[in-house]
Design a protein around this motif. Sequence first.
Motif, PDB file in Angstrom:
ATOM      1  N   GLU A   1       4.336  -7.118  41.152  1.00  0.00           N
ATOM      2  CA  GLU A   1       4.818  -6.563  39.962  1.00  0.00           C
ATOM      3  C   GLU A   1       6.052  -5.515  40.047  1.00  0.00           C
ATOM      4  OE1 GLU A   1       1.370  -5.783  37.174  1.00  0.00           O
ATOM      5  OE2 GLU A   1       0.595  -5.621  39.123  1.00  0.00           O
ATOM      6  N   GLY A   2       7.077  -5.439  39.411  1.00  0.00           N
ATOM      7  CA  GLY A   2       8.453  -4.594  39.698  1.00  0.00           C
ATOM      8  C   GLY A   2       9.147  -5.664  40.528  1.00  0.00           C
TER       9      GLY A   2
ATOM     10  N   SER B   1       2.688  -2.349  36.583  1.00  0.00           N
ATOM     11  CA  SER B   1       1.158  -2.277  36.982  1.00  0.00           C
ATOM     12  C   SER B   1       0.352  -2.917  36.148  1.00  0.00           C
ATOM     13  CB  SER B   1       1.026  -0.596  37.320  1.00  0.00           C
ATOM     14  OG  SER B   1      -0.344  -0.655  37.442  1.00  0.00           O
ATOM     15  N   SER B   2      -0.390  -3.737  36.593  1.00  0.00           N
ATOM     16  CA  SER B   2      -1.438  -4.437  35.725  1.00  0.00           C
ATOM     17  C   SER B   2      -2.269  -3.265  35.161  1.00  0.00           C
ATOM     18  CB  SER B   2      -2.484  -5.326  36.539  1.00  0.00           C
ATOM     19  OG  SER B   2      -1.564  -6.252  37.124  1.00  0.00           O
ATOM     20  N   TRP B   3      -2.663  -2.410  35.927  1.00  0.00           N
ATOM     21  CA  TRP B   3      -3.812  -1.265  35.595  1.00  0.00           C
ATOM     22  C   TRP B   3      -3.323  -0.515  34.718  1.00  0.00           C
ATOM     23  CZ3 TRP B   3      -8.365  -2.315  37.974  1.00  0.00           C
ATOM     24  CH2 TRP B   3      -8.230  -3.082  39.432  1.00  0.00           C
ATOM     25  N   VAL B   4      -1.873   0.033  34.653  1.00  0.00           N
ATOM     26  CA  VAL B   4      -1.421   0.857  33.828  1.00  0.00           C
ATOM     27  C   VAL B   4      -1.193   0.196  32.491  1.00  0.00           C
ATOM     28  CG1 VAL B   4       0.444   2.263  33.089  1.00  0.00           C
ATOM     29  CG2 VAL B   4      -0.162   2.327  35.482  1.00  0.00           C
ATOM     30  N   GLU B   5      -0.720  -0.918  32.399  1.00  0.00           N
ATOM     31  CA  GLU B   5      -0.571  -1.872  31.151  1.00  0.00           C
ATOM     32  C   GLU B   5      -1.785  -2.145  30.561  1.00  0.00           C
ATOM     33  OE1 GLU B   5       2.769  -4.828  31.383  1.00  0.00           O
ATOM     34  OE2 GLU B   5       3.608  -3.521  32.643  1.00  0.00           O
ATOM     35  N   LEU B   6      -2.684  -2.351  30.892  1.00  0.00           N
ATOM     36  CA  LEU B   6      -3.999  -2.618  30.338  1.00  0.00           C
ATOM     37  C   LEU B   6      -4.709  -1.403  29.816  1.00  0.00           C
ATOM     38  CD1 LEU B   6      -5.617  -5.660  32.704  1.00  0.00           C
ATOM     39  CD2 LEU B   6      -4.944  -5.830  30.292  1.00  0.00           C
TER      40      LEU B   6
ATOM     41  N   SER C   1      -0.396  -8.791  45.934  1.00  0.00           N
ATOM     42  CA  SER C   1      -0.137  -7.497  44.797  1.00  0.00           C
ATOM     43  C   SER C   1      -1.317  -6.846  44.896  1.00  0.00           C
ATOM     44  CB  SER C   1      -0.196  -8.644  43.564  1.00  0.00           C
ATOM     45  OG  SER C   1      -0.187  -7.518  42.377  1.00  0.00           O
ATOM     46  N   GLY C   2      -1.147  -5.386  44.615  1.00  0.00           N
ATOM     47  CA  GLY C   2      -2.106  -4.603  44.371  1.00  0.00           C
ATOM     48  C   GLY C   2      -2.747  -4.448  42.859  1.00  0.00           C
ATOM     49  N   GLY C   3      -2.099  -5.525  42.234  1.00  0.00           N
ATOM     50  CA  GLY C   3      -2.452  -5.649  40.771  1.00  0.00           C
ATOM     51  C   GLY C   3      -3.544  -6.475  40.538  1.00  0.00           C
TER      52      GLY C   3
ATOM     53  N   LYS D   1       4.414 -22.195  42.365  1.00  0.00           N
ATOM     54  CA  LYS D   1       4.151 -22.897  43.545  1.00  0.00           C
ATOM     55  C   LYS D   1       4.163 -22.081  44.930  1.00  0.00           C
ATOM     56  CE  LYS D   1       5.183 -27.321  41.440  1.00  0.00           C
ATOM     57  NZ  LYS D   1       5.700 -26.978  40.061  1.00  0.00           N
ATOM     58  N   ALA D   2       3.655 -20.850  44.510  1.00  0.00           N
ATOM     59  CA  ALA D   2       3.528 -20.011  46.094  1.00  0.00           C
ATOM     60  C   ALA D   2       2.110 -20.618  46.815  1.00  0.00           C
ATOM     61  CB  ALA D   2       3.069 -18.637  45.541  1.00  0.00           C
ATOM     62  N   ASP D   3       2.330 -20.484  48.028  1.00  0.00           N
ATOM     63  CA  ASP D   3       1.316 -21.171  49.075  1.00  0.00           C
ATOM     64  C   ASP D   3       0.110 -20.148  49.231  1.00  0.00           C
ATOM     65  OD1 ASP D   3       2.828 -23.406  50.033  1.00  0.00           O
ATOM     66  OD2 ASP D   3       4.400 -21.711  50.356  1.00  0.00           O
ATOM     67  N   PHE D   4       0.197 -18.874  49.175  1.00  0.00           N
ATOM     68  CA  PHE D   4      -0.835 -17.977  49.131  1.00  0.00           C
ATOM     69  C   PHE D   4      -0.762 -17.060  47.961  1.00  0.00           C
ATOM     70  CE2 PHE D   4       0.737 -19.749  53.263  1.00  0.00           C
ATOM     71  CZ  PHE D   4      -0.574 -20.041  53.814  1.00  0.00           C
ATOM     72  N   VAL D   5      -1.746 -16.448  47.451  1.00  0.00           N
ATOM     73  CA  VAL D   5      -1.841 -15.378  46.457  1.00  0.00           C
ATOM     74  C   VAL D   5      -3.078 -14.413  46.743  1.00  0.00           C
ATOM     75  CG1 VAL D   5      -2.271 -14.835  44.092  1.00  0.00           C
ATOM     76  CG2 VAL D   5      -1.036 -16.753  44.700  1.00  0.00           C
ATOM     77  N   TYR D   6      -2.531 -13.300  47.019  1.00  0.00           N
ATOM     78  CA  TYR D   6      -3.752 -11.939  47.199  1.00  0.00           C
ATOM     79  C   TYR D   6      -3.549 -11.035  46.098  1.00  0.00           C
ATOM     80  CZ  TYR D   6      -3.508 -14.310  51.863  1.00  0.00           C
ATOM     81  OH  TYR D   6      -3.864 -15.046  52.923  1.00  0.00           O
ATOM     82  N   ALA D   7      -4.783 -10.800  45.580  1.00  0.00           N
ATOM     83  CA  ALA D   7      -4.503  -9.407  44.541  1.00  0.00           C
ATOM     84  C   ALA D   7      -6.045  -9.101  44.193  1.00  0.00           C
ATOM     85  CB  ALA D   7      -3.994  -9.949  43.379  1.00  0.00           C
ATOM     86  N   ASN D   8      -6.323  -8.271  43.323  1.00  0.00           N
ATOM     87  CA  ASN D   8      -7.521  -7.744  42.831  1.00  0.00           C
ATOM     88  C   ASN D   8      -8.263  -8.498  41.858  1.00  0.00           C
ATOM     89  OD1 ASN D   8      -7.415  -5.818  45.252  1.00  0.00           O
ATOM     90  ND2 ASN D   8      -5.910  -4.877  43.693  1.00  0.00           N
ATOM     91  N   GLU D   9      -9.734  -8.716  41.854  1.00  0.00           N
ATOM     92  CA  GLU D   9     -10.036  -9.843  41.106  1.00  0.00           C
ATOM     93  C   GLU D   9     -11.296  -8.891  40.040  1.00  0.00           C
ATOM     94  OE1 GLU D   9     -12.369 -14.126  40.949  1.00  0.00           O
ATOM     95  OE2 GLU D   9     -12.044 -12.990  42.952  1.00  0.00           O
ATOM     96  N   LEU D  10     -10.904  -8.835  38.689  1.00  0.00           N
ATOM     97  CA  LEU D  10     -11.681  -8.444  37.835  1.00  0.00           C
ATOM     98  C   LEU D  10     -12.894  -9.300  37.565  1.00  0.00           C
ATOM     99  CD1 LEU D  10      -9.739  -7.274  34.484  1.00  0.00           C
ATOM    100  CD2 LEU D  10     -11.123  -5.732  36.249  1.00  0.00           C
ATOM    101  N   LEU D  11     -13.993  -8.937  37.554  1.00  0.00           N
ATOM    102  CA  LEU D  11     -15.254  -9.865  37.374  1.00  0.00           C
ATOM    103  C   LEU D  11     -15.744  -9.929  35.941  1.00  0.00           C
ATOM    104  CD1 LEU D  11     -17.218  -9.030  40.713  1.00  0.00           C
ATOM    105  CD2 LEU D  11     -15.731 -10.682  40.248  1.00  0.00           C
TER     106      LEU D  11
END
Length: 210
Positions: free
Chosen positions: A9-10, A17-22, A96-98, A111-121
């Motif tokens: 993001e940005g 920011s995912s957090w701020v926008e939600l 991403s911290g989002g 088509k990124a090879d790796f994705v890291y971010a925070n997961e809402l359950l």
Amino acid sequence: MYLIAFDLEGTLVKSKSSWVELHKRFGTWDKGEEYAERFFKGEFDYATWAKLDASLWRGKSRKEIMEWVESVEYFEGVKELFEFLKRNKFKIAIISGGLKCLAERIGKELKADFVYANELLFDEEEKVTGDVLSWVDFRNKGDILLELKEKLKPKLTVAVGDGHNDIAMFKVADVSIAINPHEGVEGDYLAKDLYEVKEIIEKILKESGQ
């Protein structure tokens, strides 16, 4: 083979920011802003902050979250940049911290090879539970990149980002590119857009004879 890690993001998309926008979408920003201020004062850790934020959205549906996810737009030049990276044997990571729901959408499309971010359950009715799996906090982006670097052993590792939590990645990378950075964020190179990021990487590859 080379490795490049992007903030999301940005950097790649126009969401800040995912957090701020939600929070703003769901009318919970007053409380969200209070939690942010308390986190930065050191009152609680990142995982607690994430759960406090998510608890404000408890009962919201996955559909409502995904409507926001699908509305997020790319910055210009992103597809050209990723096609160039793929042609030049780069493994691509998004760190991403989002939220993972957005990061996974972008990772799949680009088509990124790796994705890291925070997961809402979500529960069995596809409603937000208020719990979060906090994979990426304000300090561990560098740890994630280091783990990838040690596993893949690339000839070159590049990090691209705009925020203070990207500095940890910059320290691990061989080359860092700050794109429209926040105040106090510096990289080896400064770029105003993704076209310029592509030009910088082309220059680095050419100068290194790779």
